[in-house]
Write an enzyme that holds these catalytic residues in place. Sequence first.
Site, PDB file in Angstrom:
ATOM      1  N   ARG A  48       0.861  -1.176   0.000  1.00  0.00           N
ATOM      2  CA  ARG A  48       0.000   0.000   0.000  1.00  0.00           C
ATOM      3  C   ARG A  48       0.906   1.237   0.000  1.00  0.00           C
ATOM      4  NH1 ARG A  48       2.379   2.210   3.525  1.00  0.00           N
ATOM      5  NH2 ARG A  48       0.764   3.781   3.542  1.00  0.00           N
ATOM      6  N   ARG A  83      -7.296  -0.033  -7.122  1.00  0.00           N
ATOM      7  CA  ARG A  83      -7.521   1.090  -6.207  1.00  0.00           C
ATOM      8  C   ARG A  83      -7.638   2.370  -7.042  1.00  0.00           C
ATOM      9  NH1 ARG A  83      -4.144   1.345  -0.825  1.00  0.00           N
ATOM     10  NH2 ARG A  83      -6.143   2.273  -0.182  1.00  0.00           N
ATOM     11  N   ASP A 229      -1.706  11.142  -2.376  1.00  0.00           N
ATOM     12  CA  ASP A 229      -2.071  10.077  -3.324  1.00  0.00           C
ATOM     13  C   ASP A 229      -2.398  10.625  -4.708  1.00  0.00           C
ATOM     14  OD1 ASP A 229      -2.674   8.803  -0.539  1.00  0.00           O
ATOM     15  OD2 ASP A 229      -2.530   7.168  -1.988  1.00  0.00           O
ATOM     16  N   ASN A 239      -5.301  12.455   0.181  1.00  0.00           N
ATOM     17  CA  ASN A 239      -4.391  11.640   0.994  1.00  0.00           C
ATOM     18  C   ASN A 239      -5.247  10.863   1.992  1.00  0.00           C
ATOM     19  OD1 ASN A 239      -1.613  10.897   1.599  1.00  0.00           O
ATOM     20  ND2 ASN A 239      -1.893  11.916   3.551  1.00  0.00           N
TER      21      ASN A 239
HETATM   22  O1  MRU Z   1      -4.512   3.241   1.924  1.00  0.00           O
HETATM   23  P1  MRU Z   1      -3.026   3.457   1.856  1.00  0.00           P
HETATM   24  O2  MRU Z   1      -2.298   2.915   3.039  1.00  0.00           O
HETATM   25  O3  MRU Z   1      -2.450   2.995   0.536  1.00  0.00           O
HETATM   26  O4  MRU Z   1      -2.885   5.041   1.896  1.00  0.00           O
HETATM   27  C1  MRU Z   1      -1.604   5.604   1.819  1.00  0.00           C
HETATM   28  C2  MRU Z   1      -1.577   7.058   2.008  1.00  0.00           C
HETATM   29  O5  MRU Z   1      -2.583   7.724   2.049  1.00  0.00           O
HETATM   30  C3  MRU Z   1      -0.226   7.713   2.027  1.00  0.00           C
HETATM   31  O6  MRU Z   1      -0.197   8.776   2.912  1.00  0.00           O
HETATM   32  C4  MRU Z   1       0.066   8.198   0.618  1.00  0.00           C
HETATM   33  O7  MRU Z   1      -0.032   7.121  -0.264  1.00  0.00           O
HETATM   34  C5  MRU Z   1       1.361   8.840   0.487  1.00  0.00           C
HETATM   35  S1  MRU Z   1       2.616   7.619   0.373  1.00  0.00           S
HETATM   36  C6  MRU Z   1       4.116   8.273   0.012  1.00  0.00           C
END
Ligand code: MRU
Length: 333
Positions: A48, A83, A229, A239
């Site tokens: 993730r 996703r 993101d 994010n």
């Molecule tokens: O659901 P996730 O764990 O994939 O979400 C990740 C995030 O929101 C992070 O903060 C984002 O991807 C930045 S990673 C450098």
Amino acid sequence: MVPETLKWDPSGESLLLLDQRTLPSVVRYVTCCNYHQVAECIENLTVRGAPAIGIAAAYGLVLASSEGIDLVRKAAVRLASTRPTAVNLFWAITRMTNLAERIKETAGMKKMLLEEANAILNEDINSNISIGKNGQGLLPPSCRVLSHCNAGSLATGGYGTALGVIRAARESGKQLTVFLDETRPVFQGSRLSAWEMAMDGFDVTVICDSMAASLMKTRGLDAVIVGADRIARNGDFANKIGTYGLAVIAKEHGVPFYVAAPSSSIDSSVISGEDISIEERSSEEVRVLPGGIRIPDEIKVWNPAFDVTPALLVSAYITDRGVFRYPFFFDDH
Ligand code: MRU
């Protein structure tokens, strides 16, 4: 040392993914021998973090390429369905499929796609090092900093974006005290960020998400740094859920709010945050509490995985290209 987020196993012709669902209690790798397994691992959060899922998808396409362009096309559709929010996923898939379409013939395709996936991985690490160098100067010599979710080594090819800035600040001789929101409902902050920062010897404190305002008011904070993101052209960004609230709280308390992200997180085709697609995940993530206690099924649960923070709340963006302040106008990578 923080274990590698993902690695290619040349002998087994497979992708090894650090299983982020079981960290920090169990450190183990999941082996993916085909793109279906990679897609499943992206969906179920084995891997993730925006840059990391892009890199994983790139290797997923390598796995598909031994059977030629038709399977690469099919794999691209499947991987893109995993996703919706992090643009890095689509950026990496597009880069890989553009190359595959140029090659077309099966012979030699896998080798060239593997070189491209390796390049995406290495560029991501270098980009994070640049983000760290560009951003560390924003932090004072003695700094109390809060981060949310995991935007560290585990979310990327290595070093991290938000946590990379913290690493770079320490490398330049600064004294850092690091606070991490636990980040409900999946606990990326307490399970992943706190773990990787502690492993690197930082002074780390975990707080519940609801404690950030009190931390700023009663104990003081010098900066908030988060990842992203997807960044819209106007600087709004998506994010992990809770980021927006944190930005509002930071503004109220006069705490600088920084966003650290690579150029691959910019989506200039999206004009503003309103057009960013927000993933809603299974209610089970919220319903099942630590210890196995269950919120009864007749009670409804809403579980958006991300939120959108307006550009006006961002003190500065820290990217591999430099530091940017409002008003933002992001063009293509
Ligand atoms: O659901 P996730 O764990 O994939 O979400 C990740 C995030 O929101 C992070 O903060 C984002 O991807 C930045 S990673 C450098």
